[in-house]
Write a protein that holds these residues in place. Structure first.
Motif, PDB file in Angstrom:
ATOM      1  N   VAL A   1      -4.958 -43.259 -16.003  1.00 54.80           N
ATOM      2  CA  VAL A   1      -5.835 -43.498 -17.147  1.00 54.80           C
ATOM      3  C   VAL A   1      -6.820 -44.623 -16.838  1.00 54.80           C
ATOM      4  O   VAL A   1      -6.507 -45.561 -16.094  1.00 54.80           O
ATOM      5  CB  VAL A   1      -5.017 -43.829 -18.415  1.00 54.80           C
ATOM      6  CG1 VAL A   1      -4.048 -42.695 -18.737  1.00 54.80           C
ATOM      7  CG2 VAL A   1      -4.251 -45.145 -18.273  1.00 54.80           C
TER       8      VAL A   1
ATOM      9  N   TYR B   1       0.428 -39.653 -15.279  1.00 53.29           N
ATOM     10  CA  TYR B   1      -0.929 -39.793 -15.802  1.00 53.29           C
ATOM     11  C   TYR B   1      -1.649 -40.927 -15.067  1.00 53.29           C
ATOM     12  O   TYR B   1      -1.049 -41.951 -14.728  1.00 53.29           O
ATOM     13  CB  TYR B   1      -0.896 -40.134 -17.289  1.00 53.29           C
ATOM     14  CG  TYR B   1      -0.122 -39.167 -18.149  1.00 53.29           C
ATOM     15  CD1 TYR B   1      -0.757 -38.105 -18.788  1.00 53.29           C
ATOM     16  CD2 TYR B   1       1.252 -39.325 -18.350  1.00 53.29           C
ATOM     17  CE1 TYR B   1      -0.055 -37.221 -19.599  1.00 53.29           C
ATOM     18  CE2 TYR B   1       1.966 -38.448 -19.162  1.00 53.29           C
ATOM     19  CZ  TYR B   1       1.316 -37.397 -19.776  1.00 53.29           C
ATOM     20  OH  TYR B   1       2.013 -36.531 -20.572  1.00 53.29           O
TER      21      TYR B   1
ATOM     22  N   ALA C   1      -1.710 -40.168 -23.459  1.00 52.75           N
ATOM     23  CA  ALA C   1      -0.606 -39.907 -22.533  1.00 52.75           C
ATOM     24  C   ALA C   1       0.733 -40.228 -23.185  1.00 52.75           C
ATOM     25  O   ALA C   1       1.698 -39.461 -23.074  1.00 52.75           O
ATOM     26  CB  ALA C   1      -0.802 -40.718 -21.259  1.00 52.75           C
TER      27      ALA C   1
ATOM     28  N   ASN D   1       3.442 -32.968 -14.679  1.00 53.12           N
ATOM     29  CA  ASN D   1       2.538 -33.095 -15.820  1.00 53.12           C
ATOM     30  C   ASN D   1       2.890 -34.264 -16.725  1.00 53.12           C
ATOM     31  O   ASN D   1       2.340 -34.378 -17.819  1.00 53.12           O
ATOM     32  CB  ASN D   1       2.473 -31.791 -16.618  1.00 53.12           C
ATOM     33  CG  ASN D   1       3.784 -31.457 -17.310  1.00 53.12           C
ATOM     34  OD1 ASN D   1       4.800 -32.128 -17.113  1.00 53.12           O
ATOM     35  ND2 ASN D   1       3.769 -30.398 -18.112  1.00 53.12           N
TER      36      ASN D   1
ATOM     37  N   ILE E   1       2.670 -43.817 -16.157  1.00 50.75           N
ATOM     38  CA  ILE E   1       1.278 -43.984 -16.561  1.00 50.75           C
ATOM     39  C   ILE E   1       0.656 -45.040 -15.656  1.00 50.75           C
ATOM     40  O   ILE E   1       1.070 -46.197 -15.657  1.00 50.75           O
ATOM     41  CB  ILE E   1       1.156 -44.387 -18.039  1.00 50.75           C
ATOM     42  CG1 ILE E   1       1.881 -43.369 -18.930  1.00 50.75           C
ATOM     43  CG2 ILE E   1      -0.309 -44.493 -18.440  1.00 50.75           C
ATOM     44  CD1 ILE E   1       1.880 -43.719 -20.394  1.00 50.75           C
TER      45      ILE E   1
ATOM     46  N   LYS F   1       8.025 -40.619 -18.017  1.00 50.99           N
ATOM     47  CA  LYS F   1       6.586 -40.574 -17.784  1.00 50.99           C
ATOM     48  C   LYS F   1       6.150 -41.760 -16.940  1.00 50.99           C
ATOM     49  O   LYS F   1       6.683 -42.875 -17.088  1.00 50.99           O
ATOM     50  CB  LYS F   1       5.819 -40.563 -19.111  1.00 50.99           C
ATOM     51  CG  LYS F   1       5.797 -41.884 -19.857  1.00 50.99           C
ATOM     52  CD  LYS F   1       5.489 -41.757 -21.321  1.00 50.99           C
ATOM     53  CE  LYS F   1       6.666 -41.267 -22.125  1.00 50.99           C
ATOM     54  NZ  LYS F   1       7.862 -42.142 -22.067  1.00 50.99           N
TER      55      LYS F   1
ATOM     56  N   GLN G   1      -7.211 -42.678 -23.359  1.00 49.83           N
ATOM     57  CA  GLN G   1      -6.407 -41.895 -22.418  1.00 49.83           C
ATOM     58  C   GLN G   1      -4.971 -42.415 -22.363  1.00 49.83           C
ATOM     59  O   GLN G   1      -4.020 -41.628 -22.287  1.00 49.83           O
ATOM     60  CB  GLN G   1      -7.037 -41.950 -21.029  1.00 49.83           C
ATOM     61  CG  GLN G   1      -8.354 -41.210 -20.910  1.00 49.83           C
ATOM     62  CD  GLN G   1      -9.005 -41.416 -19.553  1.00 49.83           C
ATOM     63  OE1 GLN G   1      -8.663 -42.335 -18.810  1.00 49.83           O
ATOM     64  NE2 GLN G   1      -9.973 -40.551 -19.233  1.00 49.83           N
TER      65      GLN G   1
END
Length: 481
Positions: free
Chosen positions: A116, A114, A125, A111, A136, A134, A121
């Motif tokens: 985008v 991401y 994120a 989760n 992205i 993370k 968005q």
């Protein structure tokens, strides 16, 4: 420190460097202090700010790009290179605690991955993940002037609106990557500044310089200062430097394409950065400077590598260190930066300009023209070794029109007030002088032994001749292997 050895063009690291630290373990709770204020439009009217940003200078971008919006992921969400750590070759893989592995968001859980397609968005994120690892993935075309799923466009209304609403701040432990769209085009960001870190006070309303100096005076380690941003990877993106709608004055704009400020262990790879559709030649009147830096590494940042990237059609292109003696409190002993495999093509100045730090350039390609009448791409100056910089340049290739080999020094390479400069193994070619081997030392004395340093990382050093063909084949967005 044990230094590496050079054998048959390969720099070999010592066994003492074999152990590495995950850069994620060096990060602290810093960036949540700054992310929330960025990416949110305020639509304010132009006003003077400390005597700068005259409302009369306001001008919307005179031209907009052909948009490359996307709504679907051509990979079906399958990750390929996104979890890859940065390679070990470059200053980004070092720290005062030893060699590090820059992992960015490689450890992201499901989760925290991401995909985008628009600016909102992307901002959401970042704000959701904070300093968590993370990844992205950007597909299509990002521009914070668009909202409501890329259906409503509104130009920035003021300096304040652009500074905050037109910037994206990347926190620690981030991998931001572009994914080529269904037509094979790299992801693109326009009208939007990327910020990696920021020079922040410890408390609201405090002063960054005062707070940092007190921290040191109290006997604390500067590496533990709470506002560092660390462990960031940005790859495979085309970035159009923002048009400044309300510049500081007639000579200075505000927004950069990418700014690394109080950041450490940062790896920037396979980027394409230029003024895009809005070069400064489109500006009219007194306020004819509408762009600042393309990519700046400033305000005490450290351990940064810029690799395999393409810079074009920009004036103040690549800067390391944004001030002289007034910045010693933050910059002295920092600003370790590597540039390798990059192509500066029609970028007019700062290739790069350096203050402080140990800056290593190897196997970069510089091409341009001093005879063109196009001011957006006319070459003015190249590598510029400035105040207390200590530079090592190796095996670069310079390909020019209009410039003689007798003019190479002072134009392609110049400097003053540095503490060390070493340059060798280059090739210069032009329509005026043919092809020549040049050392690029340009009459500058070699530094004394106390100022000689050796890169503490392994790197494959190619000849300058190989650089001429290898760099164009690899540099820029969309060319990841």
């Amino acid at each position: 420190m044990k230094y590496p050895l050079l054998v048959a063009g390969i720099v070999l690291a010592s066994s003492a460097q074999a152990a590495t630290i995950d850069a994620r373990t060096l990060t602290g709770a810093s960036t949540p202090l700054q992310t929330a204020q960025y990416g949110v439009r305020n639509y304010s009217a132009p006003v003077l700010v400390n005597g700068l940003h005259d409302p009369a200078s306001y001008a919307a971008a005179p031209k907009l790009p052909v948009w490359q919006f996307a709504a679907a992921d051509p990979t079906g969400g399958v990750l390929t290179f996104e979890r890859d750590p940065a390679p070990a070759s470059g200053w980004h893989a070092q720290s005062r605690k030893g060699a590090v592995l820059v992992t960015g968001g490689g450890a992201a859980i499901a989760n925290r991955v991401y995909t985008v397609y628009n600016g909102q968005q992307l901002v959401a994120a970042i704000n959701e993940a904070g300093n968590d690892p993370k990844i992205i993935r950007v597909i299509g075309h990002i521009d914070l002037r668009w909202s409501q799923n890329n259906t409503v466009f509104r130009e920035y209304t003021s300096y304040s609106d652009q500074k905050y609403g037109g910037s994206i701040a990347l926190p620690s432990n981030t991998t931001l990557v572009g994914i080529n769209d269904a037509q094979g085009r790299p992801a693109r960001i326009t009208g939007t500044a990327l910020l990696i870190g920021g020079e922040l006070p410890l408390t609201a309303g405090g002063d960054p310089e005062t707070d940092f100096k007190k921290w040191i005076a109290d006997g604390k380690d500067g590496e533990d200062y709470p506002t560092w941003t660390r462990n960031v990877i940005v790859r495979n993106l085309a970035l159009d430097t923002p048009w400044d709608v309300n510049p500081e004055d007639s000579d200075n704009a505000y927004a950069d394409g990418v700014t690394v400020s109080r950041g450490q262990n940062i790896y920037l790879d396979h980027l394409t950065i230029s003024d895009g559709d809005t070069p400064d030649s489109l500006a009219t009147g007194t306020y004819d400077t509408r762009h600042d830096g393309a990519l700046d590494v400033v305000r005490g940042s450290d351990y940064v590598t810029i690799a395999n990237s393409y810079f074009a059609k920009h004036h103040k292109t690549t800067l390391v260190g944004n001030g002289d003696s007034g910045r010693a409190w933050s910059d002295e002993g920092r600003l370790h930066v590597t540039f390798n495999g990059n192509w500066w093509n029609g970028a007019t100045t700062r290739l790069p300009l350096n203050r402080y730090g140990q800056v290593h350039l190897f196997n970069n390609l510089i091409t341009g023209s001093t005879s063109t009448k196009d001011t957006d791409v006319k070459f003015e100056s190249g590598t510029d070794a400035r105040y207390r910089s200590n530079m090592l340049l190796e095996n670069q290739y310079y390909n020019f029109t209009g410039l003689k080999v007798t003019e190479f020094c002072g134009k392609a390479i110049k400097g003053k007030d540095f503490i060390g400069f070493r340059s060798s193994g280059h090739i210069f070619t032009s329509d005026k002088s043919g092809t020549s081997a040049v050392d690029g030392q340009c009459g500058y004395a070699l530094p004394p032994a106390a100022s000689v340093w050796t890169p503490p990382y392994a790197y494959a050093l190619q000849t300058a001749a190989v650089t001429l063909t290898a760099v164009p084949a690899n540099a820029g967005a969309g060319k990841l292997p």
